[in-house]
Design an enzyme around this catalytic site. Structure first.
Site, mmCIF file in Angstrom:
data_model
loop_
_atom_site.group_PDB
_atom_site.id
_atom_site.type_symbol
_atom_site.label_atom_id
_atom_site.label_comp_id
_atom_site.label_asym_id
_atom_site.label_seq_id
_atom_site.Cartn_x
_atom_site.Cartn_y
_atom_site.Cartn_z
ATOM 1 N N GLU A 176 0.828 -1.221 0.000
ATOM 2 C CA GLU A 176 0.000 0.000 0.000
ATOM 3 C C GLU A 176 0.857 1.263 0.000
ATOM 4 O OE1 GLU A 176 -3.584 2.223 2.539
ATOM 5 O OE2 GLU A 176 -2.558 0.510 3.421
ATOM 6 N N LYS A 213 -2.785 -1.959 -2.712
ATOM 7 C CA LYS A 213 -3.838 -1.090 -2.184
ATOM 8 C C LYS A 213 -3.430 0.333 -2.517
ATOM 9 C CE LYS A 213 -6.573 0.081 1.912
ATOM 10 N NZ LYS A 213 -7.086 -0.371 3.211
#
EC number: 4.1.2.13
Length: 295
Positions: A176, A213
């Site tokens: 992420e 993400k």
């Protein structure tokens, strides 16, 4: 790796619920839920209250595998139980929802326009415990504030270096590198980020599986080509400070991108609501996020 879970995450319709606020963000999460800091006097009491909140969400009939593919947990939640089962086992065995674990220790100070992840301590031990607790994958976050090529490169290199360690333990990492939605040069940051992600993907072992993400991109469908890479199981999107309605609207314009919302998932839920009120609001939220995720 559980192939049934891999298939569900890779091809299932729905989204991933982020229930992983930790350390510094827990008081804020509890306050939004209607529990002020005066309600607890130490960390243990705080974590007990937050586990009660998460248990209420997970056990709600609205938290349904027809809409929710996976859930990201905080370490403290993984080590606690719901109805006599460890949280990850409860999620998978009772709900059919795939468990993930947040593994980073938070963000370092801003340098070269990015906040890298703080140094990892005890990661292998944590990953071993996660594997024993039947966790499928992990999640770790860095933050990109400026379109600084050197900083973004460092952030992505750090993510993938630790991601490889996680893959070796038989888990699927959610990488992420968030781009700040308020950044003045968000679109330029996303272009640099994508180039760096492709560079790292090309260096992975043939069978390595990862997830990403990412912030909902400025240009619709910007990450479509990344989704095609055989290493990428799924790309999920964070709400990043957008309201639930804005996040859903932006997400729905990005085909194949699914939600992994945290604040936007729990928006409006409070401790004082009756179970009927709580379940009705959560049901509507889940349905709206699901609809935006299946476009």
């Amino acid at each position: 790796m559980n192939t049934k879970q891999l298939d569900r995450i890779g091809t299932g319709k729905g989204f991933i619920a982020a229930l992983d606020q930790s350390g510094g963000s827990t008081p804020k999460a509890l306050l939004q839920y209607g529990i002020p800091e005066s309600s607890y006097s130490n960390e243990e009491e705080m974590y007990t209250l937050v586990h009660e909140m998460r248990t209420r969400i997970i056990k709600s009939p609205a938290f349904d595998s027809r809409y929710i593919l996976g859930a990201i947990l905080f370490e403290n939640t993984m080590d606690r139980s719901i109805d006599g089962q460890y949280t990850a086992d409860y999620l998978w065995e009772q709900k059919g929802i795939v468990p993930f674990l947040k593994v980073d220790k938070g963000l370092a100070d801003l340098e070269d326009g990015v906040q890298l992840m703080k140094p990892f301590t005890g990661l292998n031990e944590l990953l071993q415990r996660a594997a024993q607790r039947n966790v499928f994958g992990t999640k770790m976050r860095s933050l990109i504030k400026e379109a600084n090529p050197a900083g973004i490169k460092k952030a992505v290199e750090q993510q993938f270096a630790i991601g490889k360690q996680i893959v070796e333990m038989g888990l699927v990492p959610i990488i992420e590198p968030e781009v700040d939605i308020y950044s003045a040069d968000k679109e330029a940051s996303e272009q640099i980020l994508k180039d760096e992600i492709f560079a790292q993907l090309s260096a992975l072992d043939k069978d390595a599986k990862i997830m990403l993400k990412l912030s909902i991109p400025t240009v619709d469908n910007f990450y479509s080509d990344v989704m095609e890479d055989p290493h990428v199981v799924r790309i999920v999107a964070l709400s990043g400070g957008y309201s639930q309605a804005d996040a859903n609207e932006k997400l729905s314009r990005n085909h194949g991108l699914i939600a992994s919302f945290s604040r936007a998932l729990s928006q409006g839920l409070t401790a004082g609501q009756t179970d009927e009120q709580f379940d009705a609001l959560l049901s509507k939220t889940v349905q709206d996020i699901y609809e935006a995720s299946i476009t």
